[in-house]
Design a protein around this motif. Structure first.
Motif, PDB file in Angstrom:
ATOM      1  N   GLU B   1      -1.253  21.130   9.778  1.00  0.00           N
ATOM      2  CA  GLU B   1      -2.246  20.066   9.961  1.00  0.00           C
ATOM      3  C   GLU B   1      -1.562  18.701   9.894  1.00  0.00           C
ATOM      4  N   ASP B   2      -1.887  17.859  10.841  1.00  0.00           N
ATOM      5  CA  ASP B   2      -1.297  16.514  10.863  1.00  0.00           C
ATOM      6  C   ASP B   2      -1.758  15.717   9.638  1.00  0.00           C
ATOM      7  N   LYS B   3      -0.834  14.995   9.022  1.00  0.00           N
ATOM      8  CA  LYS B   3      -1.227  14.166   7.889  1.00  0.00           C
ATOM      9  C   LYS B   3      -0.281  12.994   7.706  1.00  0.00           C
ATOM     10  N   VAL B   4      -0.805  11.983   7.061  1.00  0.00           N
ATOM     11  CA  VAL B   4      -0.047  10.766   6.762  1.00  0.00           C
ATOM     12  C   VAL B   4      -0.254  10.445   5.290  1.00  0.00           C
ATOM     13  N   VAL B   5       0.845  10.228   4.597  1.00  0.00           N
ATOM     14  CA  VAL B   5       0.795   9.925   3.166  1.00  0.00           C
ATOM     15  C   VAL B   5       1.407   8.557   2.948  1.00  0.00           C
ATOM     16  N   GLN B   6       0.717   7.725   2.217  1.00  0.00           N
ATOM     17  CA  GLN B   6       1.248   6.390   1.912  1.00  0.00           C
ATOM     18  C   GLN B   6       1.431   6.234   0.408  1.00  0.00           C
ATOM     19  N   SER B   7       2.469   5.467   0.061  1.00  0.00           N
ATOM     20  CA  SER B   7       2.704   5.184  -1.357  1.00  0.00           C
ATOM     21  C   SER B   7       3.324   3.804  -1.504  1.00  0.00           C
ATOM     22  N   PRO B   8       3.040   3.110  -2.600  1.00  0.00           N
ATOM     23  CA  PRO B   8       2.008   3.502  -3.556  1.00  0.00           C
ATOM     24  C   PRO B   8       0.616   3.268  -2.962  1.00  0.00           C
ATOM     25  N   LEU B   9      -0.387   3.775  -3.604  1.00  0.00           N
ATOM     26  CA  LEU B   9      -1.749   3.541  -3.129  1.00  0.00           C
ATOM     27  C   LEU B   9      -2.222   2.146  -3.521  1.00  0.00           C
ATOM     28  N   SER B  10      -1.631   1.629  -4.583  1.00  0.00           N
ATOM     29  CA  SER B  10      -2.025   0.309  -5.051  1.00  0.00           C
ATOM     30  C   SER B  10      -0.810  -0.391  -5.643  1.00  0.00           C
ATOM     31  N   LEU B  11      -0.748  -1.700  -5.425  1.00  0.00           N
ATOM     32  CA  LEU B  11       0.429  -2.448  -5.870  1.00  0.00           C
ATOM     33  C   LEU B  11       0.017  -3.876  -6.186  1.00  0.00           C
ATOM     34  N   VAL B  12       0.438  -4.347  -7.360  1.00  0.00           N
ATOM     35  CA  VAL B  12       0.146  -5.724  -7.761  1.00  0.00           C
ATOM     36  C   VAL B  12       1.462  -6.446  -8.003  1.00  0.00           C
ATOM     37  N   VAL B  13       1.657  -7.555  -7.310  1.00  0.00           N
ATOM     38  CA  VAL B  13       2.897  -8.326  -7.449  1.00  0.00           C
ATOM     39  C   VAL B  13       2.552  -9.806  -7.582  1.00  0.00           C
ATOM     40  N   HIS B  14       3.576 -10.605  -7.835  1.00  0.00           N
ATOM     41  CA  HIS B  14       3.394 -12.052  -7.894  1.00  0.00           C
ATOM     42  C   HIS B  14       3.997 -12.690  -6.654  1.00  0.00           C
ATOM     43  N   GLU B  15       3.476 -13.833  -6.333  1.00  0.00           N
ATOM     44  CA  GLU B  15       3.993 -14.571  -5.171  1.00  0.00           C
ATOM     45  C   GLU B  15       5.500 -14.689  -5.254  1.00  0.00           C
ATOM     46  N   GLY B  16       6.130 -14.495  -4.131  1.00  0.00           N
ATOM     47  CA  GLY B  16       7.585 -14.597  -4.068  1.00  0.00           C
ATOM     48  C   GLY B  16       8.298 -13.262  -4.177  1.00  0.00           C
ATOM     49  N   ASP B  17       7.584 -12.262  -4.681  1.00  0.00           N
ATOM     50  CA  ASP B  17       8.195 -10.935  -4.791  1.00  0.00           C
ATOM     51  C   ASP B  17       8.371 -10.318  -3.412  1.00  0.00           C
ATOM     52  N   THR B  18       9.251  -9.342  -3.362  1.00  0.00           N
ATOM     53  CA  THR B  18       9.430  -8.530  -2.153  1.00  0.00           C
ATOM     54  C   THR B  18       8.849  -7.147  -2.406  1.00  0.00           C
ATOM     55  N   VAL B  19       8.111  -6.640  -1.448  1.00  0.00           N
ATOM     56  CA  VAL B  19       7.502  -5.318  -1.611  1.00  0.00           C
ATOM     57  C   VAL B  19       7.923  -4.393  -0.475  1.00  0.00           C
ATOM     58  N   THR B  20       7.943  -3.118  -0.801  1.00  0.00           N
ATOM     59  CA  THR B  20       8.227  -2.076   0.197  1.00  0.00           C
ATOM     60  C   THR B  20       7.115  -1.055   0.136  1.00  0.00           C
ATOM     61  N   LEU B  21       6.482  -0.866   1.273  1.00  0.00           N
ATOM     62  CA  LEU B  21       5.410   0.113   1.374  1.00  0.00           C
ATOM     63  C   LEU B  21       5.925   1.314   2.161  1.00  0.00           C
ATOM     64  N   ASN B  22       5.536   2.492   1.708  1.00  0.00           N
ATOM     65  CA  ASN B  22       6.064   3.709   2.296  1.00  0.00           C
ATOM     66  C   ASN B  22       5.004   4.499   3.043  1.00  0.00           C
ATOM     67  N   CYS B  23       5.448   5.142   4.090  1.00  0.00           N
ATOM     68  CA  CYS B  23       4.564   5.995   4.873  1.00  0.00           C
ATOM     69  C   CYS B  23       5.344   7.221   5.319  1.00  0.00           C
ATOM     70  N   SER B  24       4.892   8.396   4.949  1.00  0.00           N
ATOM     71  CA  SER B  24       5.514   9.629   5.428  1.00  0.00           C
ATOM     72  C   SER B  24       4.479  10.410   6.211  1.00  0.00           C
ATOM     73  N   TYR B  25       4.932  11.218   7.127  1.00  0.00           N
ATOM     74  CA  TYR B  25       3.983  11.865   8.022  1.00  0.00           C
ATOM     75  C   TYR B  25       4.433  13.246   8.449  1.00  0.00           C
TER      76      TYR B  25
END
Lengths: 112, 112
Positions: B1-25
């Motif tokens: 079955e086709d599926k897509v998983v993202q992580s994290p589901l929720s993320l809290v950062v402060h201005e100026g931070d760098t974030v990386t969002l993940n997606c696997s499929y």
């Protein structure tokens, strides 16, 4: 146990026909939406229904009409189909403040 | 079955931070992977990725696809409060592109 389900998954039909796409959600959300994805992959909102009340209609031709028999369903009816209606249509459900939306798998409509 | 998983589901950062969002499929006959930004309006198209290893950039946002490991990342540098949104990953697949699967989204909150 799919959260938002659309049927059919793909649809090929001739110009001038009338067709419907069904959408059902089992998330208990109070708002449902229809989006059209254009050839550049942009998602354009078509309709939004909240508690059976149409609250958004983004200059969509009146050949398109949403029908919501209850809070869990929002069907899309299209009359007199035109070639330009060919696209992928997505149903989604979410919260009233529209900070999130859960999407169906899309219906690829091809008008020939 | 086709599926897509993202992580994290929720993320809290402060201005100026760098974030990386993940997606696997997992999808049959992969065609493309797309990133959208969901705010209080229709999702905004960000990137479409079809080839591995080619980074796409738009301002402070960038994304890359790894078709061997079946994942993509979305980077946001020097985050701003306006980046607060849900970021959706979607994968297009199927012999005719008829399968389109959205992930659950990552809710990003950027604090001042």
């Amino acid at each position: 146990d799919t959260a938002v389900s659309q049927t059919p998954k793909y649809l090929v039909t001739q110009m001038g026909n009338d067709k419907s796409i069904k959408c059902e959600q089992n998330l208990g959300h109070d708002t449902m939406y229809w989006y059209k994805q254009d050839s550049k992959k942009f998602l354009k909102i078509m309709f939004s229904y909240n508690n059976k009340e149409l609250i958004i209609n983004e200059t969509v031709p009146n050949r398109f009409s949403p029908k919501s028999p209850d809070k869990a369903h929002l069907n899309l009816h299209i009359n007199s189909l035109e070639l330009g209606d060919s696209a992928v249509y997505f149903c989604a459900s979410g919260t009233r403040d529209r900070t999130e939306a859960f999407f169906g798998q899309g219906t690829r409509l091809t008008v020939v | 079955e086709d599926k897509v998983v993202q992580s994290p589901l929720s993320l809290v950062v402060h201005e100026g931070d760098t974030v990386t969002l993940n997606c696997s499929y997992e999808v049959t006959n992969f065609r493309s992977l797309l990133w959208y930004k969901q705010e209080k309006k229709a999702p905004t198209f960000l990137f479409m990725l079809t080839s591995s290893g080619i980074e796409k950039k738009s301002g402070r946002l960038s994304s890359i696809l790894d078709k061997k490991e079946l994942f993509s990342i979305l980077n946001i540098t020097a985050t701003q409060t306006g980046d607060s949104a849900i970021y959706l990953c979607a994968v297009e697949g199927g012999n005719y592109g008829q399968n389109f699967v959205f992930g659950p989204g990552t809710r990003l909150s950027v604090l001042p």
